[in-house]
Design an enzyme around this catalytic site. Structure first.
Site, short mmCIF file in Angstrom:
data_model
loop_
_atom_site.label_atom_id
_atom_site.label_comp_id
_atom_site.label_asym_id
_atom_site.label_seq_id
_atom_site.Cartn_x
_atom_site.Cartn_y
_atom_site.Cartn_z
N CYS A 25 0.82 -1.21 0.00
CA CYS A 25 0.00 0.00 0.00
C CYS A 25 0.86 1.26 0.00
CB CYS A 25 -0.93 0.00 1.20
SG CYS A 25 -0.07 -0.19 2.78
N HIS A 168 -1.90 1.57 7.26
CA HIS A 168 -2.22 1.48 5.84
C HIS A 168 -1.88 2.81 5.15
CE1 HIS A 168 -4.05 -0.03 2.27
NE2 HIS A 168 -5.14 0.71 2.33
#
Lengths: 233, 113
Positions: A25, A168
């Protein structure tokens, strides 16, 4: 500052990508920010290579031993910008396509660089400054706690409680002033977040999270990148 | 069957029993739709049964998230057959921030007008 703003309306954001089963990510967040910065510098929207970062970026945090960008095992957007600065830039997505694994070797070809970093910076935990930097400098790389994203389908996410421990990397592309929050009887402002889990997740690949109190740590780890004005092949 | 007549009249108890029955009755239906929608197949019956168990837990988790986060819609997603640990390992990958002192801080921008 405008009350509503969305870089998608100005053509600065590429289509939603899919990182697959790979903890990359951070690379999508970094390329998304540089794609936007490159658009601002050149007027050209180019999809950039995450795989180059996955394969070739092993940049380490000088302040923490062993904390290095590490393909599907994770990384950090600011160190990805550092790598990109040192390497000379990123190739196009189509020249160095995404495979979703980190088992390959680095195949970076400097002659194919299309976007380069001139500098990058971190932005203070201040929502007005984040919004101002977004409008002035393009989409921003941000970290977020993704616990509510596993079950998210749509709407403005505004959990009563959410850890601020970011796990994330995503891309902040805009904000809105009035996402309707019926249970609280008022309109709630929100951030518009581009994710990298494909267009069949969330709102066509996007996530809306409310502004105002650093929900899920969204305001804590924000970085901006500027691109060199390069000419492409 | 363990609920007394007195308890069964309690709307809250009825709601809990009803929710539990709904959950069990609908879970198989939701799982079948989930497999179709996201093209999920499992190599063995054991794997299928295990994933169905995970899926049922995630239905309850989505319901909890819905209660905590009422302005969003939470439910079945393509990650509904993954445990939270699997989800973190496979789809998250942000290292913890050690704000690098060498990274320049963005200048403060004017935000009036």
């Amino acid at each position: 500052l405008p009350s509503d703003f969305d870089w998608r309306d100005y053509g600065a954001v590429t289509n939603v990508k899919d990182q697959g089963s790979c903890g990359s990510c951070w690379s999508f967040s970094a390329t998304g920010a540089l794609e936007g910065a490159h658009f601002l510098a050149t007027g050209e929207l180019v999809s950039l290579s995450e795989q180059q970062l996955v394969d070739c970026d092993h940049e380490c945090d000088p302040e923490e031993y062993g904390a290095c960008d590490s393909g599907c095992n994770g990384g950090l957007m600011t160190t990805a910008f550092e790598y990109t600065l040192k390497a000379g830039g990123l190739e196009r997505e189509q020249d160095y396509p995404y495979t979703g694994t980190d088992r390959g070797t680095c195949k970076f070809d400097q002659s194919k660089v299309v976007a380069s970093v001139s500098n990058f910076s971190v932005i203070s935990v201040d929502e007005d400054q984040i919004a101002a930097n977004l409008v002035k400098n393009g989409p921003l790389a941000v970290g977020i706690n993704a616990v509510f994203m596993q079950t998210y389908i749509g709407g403005v996410s505004c959990p009563f409680i959410c850890s601020r421990r970011q796990d994330h990397g995503v891309l902040l592309v805009g904000y809105g002033s009035a996402g309707y929050a019926p249970i609280r009887f008022k309109e709630k402002p929100f951030w518009i977040i581009k994710n990298s889990w494909g267009a069949n997740w969330g709102e066509n690949g996007y996530y809306k999270i409310c502004r105002g109190r650093n929900i899920c740590g969204v305001d804590s780890m924000v970085s901006s990148v500027a691109a060199l004005h390069t000419t492409t092949r | 069957s363990t609920i007394s007549m007195f308890e069964a009249d309690d709307p809250l108890i009825q709601q809990v029993v009803s929710d539990a029955e709904d959950h069990l009755l609908n879970a198989e239906h939701h799982f079948a739709a989930f497999k179709t929608d996201f093209g999920k197949t499992y190599a063995t019956q054991e794997e299928h049964d295990y994933r169905f168990g995970v899926f049922k837990n995630n239905l309850l988790r989505a319901k909890r998230h819905q209660a905590i986060d009422p302005t969003a819609v939470h439910g079945v997603t393509k990650f509904s057959d993954l445990t939270p640990r699997e989800f973190r390992r496979q789809f998250l990958g942000l290292r913890r921030l050690q704000l690098p002192s060498h990274a320049s801080k963005a200048p403060i921008l004017p935000t009036n007008d």
